[in-house]
Scaffold this active site. Structure first.
Site: not given
Length: 557
Positions: A528-530
């Site tokens: 999850d690149h967040r």
């Protein structure tokens, strides 16, 4: 003997409905308390529903494959008044009171439907008819199917005289009441009242009584059958009551046959009993007779005749005749779809690919296999990978986290509970192995094998698929190298494993580089690149590969 109705219980947290996959009993079977009577698939797992009574199966109210809301009646039992299920031994009055108290909960109207007020013209308890149930609460006892039919026909179910046990209102009672109202309205003259009652559906035909998977009573809808008979087809039986299993009734629906018309010499409890073979033979005979009858010309068609169910289905069907098949999108498959959609559209996915050279891992497993077999454990590579992942999660805790958007915080999990994706006939299930950091290789191997086996048999409990902090998916077991796995939201990462195979690798020997075959393990890490940056994902993958390429390092984990 007392007839007791059994509702579909709450078979899991947050479960509102389930698909009745199969019946494990049939009418006339004797069952004991806690004996499984049906298999129900929820959006989480396949579970067995146990009986609450000791007694004999009286009637099945739900067909196999039907979706059933929690709290709906699915089966009834004939229970001995002494020592039967939930009943308490005592005199007749006590037994009657217990049954009267239990029934309103079973058959009361849905929560969003206001309970009908008792009809003042019906008189008080002292004026009740002998067959009418005396209920101080003013409730009308009717199964959900009868209430649904009453709503469709615009009938106040409280005004219907019940002919069932204890004054229970059946579908036949509702139809009779509706037809009586229609007759009265016709005698009084036309008005602008409710619309006429629609023609029975194919499911309703021959089922004027309570909707049941065991017996159907009422109009036989024999227009098609008599037409076929006049053309030389089989003579319809035209019974009022027919007993059959749910599977047989499904065959009848699929073949467009009314069970009350199917000839049979078999009986059960004094009633005609039809099997699936009887239905198929009768349907084949009808089709043969229809094929041998010439189609009427345009001038021969009776324009005033009502179209049959077969005509309507044929005219309105958009299904190609090329053999396409439709499969219900529900249960576990629907849950998987919703979860994947939520994850993909919520978490921005990035996938990092890498490859570990696992010569030493292959050798370590080969050395430990005899000891594992002596301990009756099947040792795969999965426990080694799990331990390597825990090492990576301890060094890079953001991959063992959860983003709580509403609270605007990232929770770094203190437990290492790894979900293992398992392919089953129902779809992908993810049982969770808890506290991986506290277990040894053999213990992990035994637990993974047990969970995977029960997942394929669809015997997992919902609790065994909760609480994961990181997920592993092993698509290499089927065959493949790399993929882009979808995160098991709200986790923040998932690791996909390719197949361990010999592939060309570059090795340095005696100061020279050469290409040699060596066992390698492809890795596909989605994040999850967040929450996780690409650099952190690469560092995590390096830590995992280091442990896999040097399995002795796992001794510290």
């Amino acid at each position: 003997m007392t007839v007791k109705e059994f509702k579909l219980p709450d078979v899991g947290e947050g479960v509102a409905e389930g698909e009745l996959v199969s019946w494990l009993v049939a009418p006339g079977d004797r069952v004991e308390e806690d004996q499984p009577v049906a298999e129900v698939e929820t959006d989480k797992a396949l579970v067995e529903v146990p009986s609450s009574y000791d007694g004999v199966v009286e009637e099945l109210f739900v067909e196999e494959g039907e979706m059933v809301p929690v709290g709906d009646v699915i089966i009834s039992f004939r229970v001995d008044e002494e020592g039967g299920g939930e009943e308490t031994p005592g005199d007749d009055a006590a037994g009657d009171d217990a049954e009267t108290e239990a029934e309103p909960e079973v058959d009361s109207a849905p929560a969003d439907e206001p309970e009908p007020e008792p009809d003042a013209a019906a008189g008080g308890p002292g004026d009740a008819e002998p067959g009418e149930l005396d209920t101080p609460s003013g409730r009308t006892f009717a199964p959900p199917s009868a209430r649904r039919l009453a709503r469709e026909l615009g009938v106040d179910v409280a005004s219907v005289d019940g002919s069932g046990p204890g004054g229970r209102v059946t579908e036949a009672d509702v139809r009779a009441h509706a037809e009586g109202d229609a007759g009265s309205a016709e005698a009084d003259g036309p008005d602008d009242g409710p619309e006429p009652r629609p023609s029975p559906t194919p499911t309703d035909a021959g089922s004027a009584g309570r909707k049941s998977a065991v017996s159907k009573r009422g109009d036989d809808g024999s227009a098609d059958a008599s037409a076929t008979t006049s053309a030389g087809g089989p003579e319809p039986a035209g019974r009022d009551t027919t007993l059959a299993t749910p599977a047989t009734r499904k065959v009848a629906r699929d073949r467009g046959v009314d069970l009350d018309d199917v000839p049979t010499d078999e009986t059960r409890d004094g009633e005609a009993f039809v099997t699936a073979d009887h239905v198929r033979a009768y349907a084949d005979a009808l089709e043969s007779a229809a094929e041998s009858t010439p189609e009427p010309g345009a001038a021969e068609v009776d324009e005033g005749a009502e179209p049959t169910a077969t005509d309507v289905a044929s005219a309105g069907s958009t299904t190609p005749v090329s053999g396409d098949e439709t499969v219900p999108y529900r249960g576990v498959r629907r849950t998987i779809g919703k979860q994947m959609e939520r994850s993909k559209f919520t978490a921005p996915h990035v996938t990092h690919h890498d490859t570990a050279e696992v010569d030493a891992l292959v050798e370590a497993r080969a050395e430990l296999k005899p000891k594992a077999e002596a301990a009756e454990v099947k040792l795969t590579y999965m426990p080694f990978v799990m331990k390597a992942i825990v090492a990576g999660l301890k060094e890079h805790p953001y991959l063992n986290s959860e983003l709580r958007e509403d609270d605007e915080e990232i929770v770094l999990k203190g437990e290492y509970n790894l979900g293992i994706a398992v392919a089953t006939d129902a779809g992908l299930m993810v049982p969770v192995v808890e506290d991986v950091d506290e277990k040894g290789l053999f213990e992990l191997a035994a637990e993974v094998n047990d969970l995977a086996s029960r997942a394929r048999e669809r015997k997992l409990k919902p609790a065994e698929m909760k609480g994961g902090t990181f997920t592993i998916t092993n698509f290499g077991a089927i065959g493949g190298e790399y993929a882009t796995p979808i995160i098991n939201y709200p986790e923040t990462a998932i690791l996909g494993l390719g197949a361990i195979e010999e592939r060309p690798v570059v090795r340095e020997r005696d100061g020279e580089r050469e290409v040699v075959p060596a066992p390698t393990l492809p890795l596909s890490l989605s994040i999850d690149h967040r929450v996780v940056d690409g650099a952190v994902a690469a560092e995590f993958a390096n830590t995992v590969m280091e442990r896999l390429e040097n399995p002795l390092l796992l001794l510290n984990e």
